[in-house]
Design an enzyme around this catalytic site. Sequence first.
Site, short mmCIF file in Angstrom:
data_model
loop_
_atom_site.label_atom_id
_atom_site.label_comp_id
_atom_site.label_asym_id
_atom_site.label_seq_id
_atom_site.Cartn_x
_atom_site.Cartn_y
_atom_site.Cartn_z
CG ASN A 113 -5.24 4.74 11.92
OD1 ASN A 113 -4.33 5.52 10.82
ND2 ASN A 113 -6.05 6.19 12.24
CB SER B 206 6.00 2.65 -0.91
OG SER B 206 5.44 3.67 -1.38
N GLY C 179 0.96 -1.25 -0.20
CA GLY C 179 -0.03 -0.23 -0.08
C GLY C 179 0.78 1.54 -0.04
CE LYS D 122 -1.82 12.62 5.34
NZ LYS D 122 -2.42 11.80 6.21
CG ASP E 246 -0.92 5.00 11.58
OD1 ASP E 246 -0.39 5.98 12.94
OD2 ASP E 246 -1.47 5.61 10.34
CG ASP F 64 -6.69 9.32 14.16
OD1 ASP F 64 -7.37 9.21 13.96
OD2 ASP F 64 -5.62 9.22 13.26
N1 ATP Z 1 2.26 -3.60 9.21
C1 ATP Z 1 1.72 -3.84 7.47
N2 ATP Z 1 0.57 -5.26 7.07
C2 ATP Z 1 0.32 -5.30 5.68
N3 ATP Z 1 -0.45 -3.77 5.63
C3 ATP Z 1 0.51 -3.01 5.72
C4 ATP Z 1 1.13 -2.80 7.02
N4 ATP Z 1 1.22 -1.33 7.25
C5 ATP Z 1 0.87 -0.97 5.99
N5 ATP Z 1 0.08 -1.32 4.94
C6 ATP Z 1 -0.78 -0.97 3.59
O1 ATP Z 1 -0.15 -0.18 3.26
C7 ATP Z 1 -1.01 1.17 3.27
C8 ATP Z 1 0.10 2.38 3.36
O2 ATP Z 1 0.26 2.22 4.85
P1 ATP Z 1 0.88 3.67 5.71
O3 ATP Z 1 1.31 3.38 6.88
O4 ATP Z 1 1.33 3.85 5.02
O5 ATP Z 1 -0.16 5.14 5.27
P2 ATP Z 1 -1.75 5.25 5.46
O6 ATP Z 1 -1.82 4.88 7.12
O7 ATP Z 1 -2.60 3.87 4.82
O8 ATP Z 1 -2.10 6.55 5.10
P3 ATP Z 1 -1.35 7.73 5.55
O9 ATP Z 1 0.05 7.61 5.60
O10 ATP Z 1 -2.53 8.42 5.38
O11 ATP Z 1 -1.34 7.90 7.11
C9 ATP Z 1 -1.66 0.16 4.41
O12 ATP Z 1 -3.00 1.30 3.83
C10 ATP Z 1 -1.71 -0.77 4.38
O13 ATP Z 1 -3.20 -1.79 3.06
#
Ligand code: ATP
EC number: 2.7.11.1
Length: 302
Positions: free
Chosen positions: A155, A40, A34, A37, A168, A150
Amino acid sequence: MENKPQILQTKSKNTPNKGGKLSINDFEIGRPLGKGKFGSVYLARTKTGHFHCAIKVLFKSQLISGGVEHQLEREIEIQSHLQHPNIIRLYNYFWDAKKIYLILEYAPGGEMYKQLTTQKRFTEAMAGKYMYEIADALSYCHRKNVIHRDIKPENLLIGAQGELKIGDFGWSVHAPSNKRQTMCGTMDYLPPEMVNGNSHSDAVDLWAIGVLCYEFLVGKPPFEHENQADTYSAIKAGRFTYPDFVKKGARDLIGKLLVVDPRRRCSLQEVKDHYWVTSMLDSCRRAAEKQKAERAASLRDH
Ligand SMILES: Nc1ncnc2c1ncn2[C@@H]1O[C@H](COP(=O)(O)OP(=O)(O)OP(=O)(O)O)[C@@H](O)[C@H]1O
């Protein structure tokens, strides 16, 4: 950290850059999971031991232009000290000239938000089980003086056994004084004390899981309105309605969490012990046992 390779151990003094021991070259990078902001997330595994994890790659330049370096520092500091089955582990982190890498527990079930969108709303049994899991994770956080602030489906992730995982900690705080006055979080999940700009305590998370429980069961949050002013006034008054299909037990729990006065909200222990939560948890467990027995029987028959 039993069973986990040395490379993923989180030391209490986590300064992998100083030891120079860990780098991106220690991992095989897989498919993207995923995009956020500031960077990746990729599926990855350690070259030694083939341990699966998720690597979040953040660009320093984007963090600085977004003004969130301190928020990230706080997120790392908090998450690296939390170890609970319903919280995504932050195993380790390191950085190079341009990027910061967070080595996270991989959640194979993906995003809770996506599940909710696909299924429209969850069954009572699933919602009740998730409520138990989030209450257990948050009571662990609160014992460590961490307020999440949050909680919302975006999250949350889903683990290998279908369990809820808080993923998160971007807005969380250590709460030695137990009172903070920052305005943060998503509007639909904001508690009245934050809408009013008053000081707030760990009871903000109780309000949020009341909103979450409603959204799990109904498919949309209780205070959603066309415009922000209407949402705010509904939150301040604690005014919302239920569709007919929401049953008595769930209404009873939500009603004890969405209480305007933060001191009168029920506790996380009361959520875990609530009769609707325990009966939903039981029915989930019974369904899982039945499924296991049926699988075993079908293997025997073949
Ligand atoms: N530990 C994980 N295991 C599986 N997928 C994950 C994991 N962490 C993140 N992802 C995937 O990656 C995406 C991006 O995660 P990231 O934490 O960077 O951003 P976000 O929290 O979705 O967005 P933002 O940066 O806007 O807060 C998530 O929406 C999820 O689909």
